[in-house]
Design a protein around this motif. Sequence first.
Motif, short mmCIF file in Angstrom:
data_model
loop_
_atom_site.label_atom_id
_atom_site.label_comp_id
_atom_site.label_asym_id
_atom_site.label_seq_id
_atom_site.Cartn_x
_atom_site.Cartn_y
_atom_site.Cartn_z
N ASN A 125 0.84 5.99 -5.80
CA ASN A 125 0.14 4.71 -5.88
C ASN A 125 1.09 3.58 -6.18
OD1 ASN A 125 -1.59 2.66 -7.80
ND2 ASN A 125 -2.81 3.48 -6.12
N ILE A 126 1.99 3.80 -7.13
CA ILE A 126 2.99 2.78 -7.48
C ILE A 126 3.88 2.47 -6.27
CG2 ILE A 126 5.04 2.33 -8.89
CD1 ILE A 126 3.66 3.97 -11.13
N ASN A 127 4.30 3.51 -5.57
CA ASN A 127 5.15 3.34 -4.39
C ASN A 127 4.42 2.57 -3.29
OD1 ASN A 127 7.10 4.80 -5.73
ND2 ASN A 127 6.77 6.69 -4.60
N ALA A 128 3.12 2.86 -3.14
CA ALA A 128 2.34 2.18 -2.11
C ALA A 128 2.24 0.68 -2.39
CB ALA A 128 0.95 2.80 -2.02
N TRP A 129 1.96 0.34 -3.64
CA TRP A 129 1.89 -1.08 -3.99
C TRP A 129 3.23 -1.78 -3.82
CZ3 TRP A 129 -2.25 -3.91 -4.22
CH2 TRP A 129 -3.49 -3.33 -4.56
N LYS A 130 4.32 -1.07 -4.11
CA LYS A 130 5.65 -1.66 -3.91
C LYS A 130 5.89 -1.92 -2.42
CE LYS A 130 10.59 -1.16 -4.80
NZ LYS A 130 10.91 -1.67 -3.44
N ALA A 131 5.49 -0.95 -1.59
CA ALA A 131 5.63 -1.12 -0.14
C ALA A 131 4.80 -2.31 0.35
CB ALA A 131 5.21 0.15 0.58
N TYR A 132 3.62 -2.48 -0.26
CA TYR A 132 2.75 -3.62 0.10
C TYR A 132 3.42 -4.93 -0.31
CZ TYR A 132 -1.85 -5.83 0.90
OH TYR A 132 -2.90 -6.59 1.38
N GLN A 133 4.03 -4.96 -1.48
CA GLN A 133 4.73 -6.16 -1.93
C GLN A 133 5.90 -6.48 -1.00
OE1 GLN A 133 4.14 -8.33 -4.89
NE2 GLN A 133 5.41 -9.49 -3.47
N ASP A 134 6.65 -5.45 -0.62
CA ASP A 134 7.78 -5.64 0.31
C ASP A 134 7.30 -6.17 1.66
OD1 ASP A 134 9.48 -4.73 -1.66
OD2 ASP A 134 9.66 -2.70 -0.83
N ALA A 135 6.19 -5.62 2.15
CA ALA A 135 5.62 -6.07 3.42
C ALA A 135 5.15 -7.52 3.31
CB ALA A 135 4.47 -5.15 3.83
#
Length: 222
Positions: free
Chosen positions: A73-83
């Motif tokens: 979940n943490i990784n997914a939100w980070k990927a969303y922030q990067d996107a």
Amino acid sequence: YYGNSAEAFKVWVKEAIANAIDVEAIGEDVKVTVGMVDAYKAKMEEVLNASNKAEALAAEETIAAEAEKLQANINAWKAYQDAFNKADETVNDEDIAEGELKEALGDLTWKAEDDFDALTLTTEEVLAKVETLLAAVDNCVKNSVKVGADVTNKFLVNARYEEGSTGWQGSPTVNGPKDNKCAEKFNCKFDVYQEVKDAPVGVYSITLQGFFRPGDNAVAWP
């Protein structure tokens, strides 16, 4: 030696928890879906009741599964922030022409900001948002780029090898300082490339820095 009492197995489980995610170390700047950290803590409290080997082994599996779920979940939100960062940069890029695609991308960035404020999406929903946002960025860039624009970082992945060989075919060896990386191939054909899909049809100018050494340092050419 802790023996095989119920307290001994509690020590075992506590050690497993300590080696998983330290939720107390998760900073305020780290995005995670609301309630997931509390749910993780509750699970860790629950498995502390293990009082024999079988229960301790089951607890280890639970700890690993819950830690993996939280980290995903943490990784997914980070990927969303990067996107989001990439999308926001594209919206403000003067080399990208104004129009429907840019406006649509801007709308997605506003929705992303709402998602960041709420933090209520599941991991799967976040990953779907990432995919949608990156596809919109790619579509906007490749169909709205202005003539004369430098498309190096727009069309290529990891163009300057800051992330090693990520994005490149041919398995080059990447060396050099952080701000001046160099991709190398030794004693073979230098066949390192990327395939850029759906690029606008037209004429492109390609330049690069190269260095060839057929022997020792005395026989080398740029």
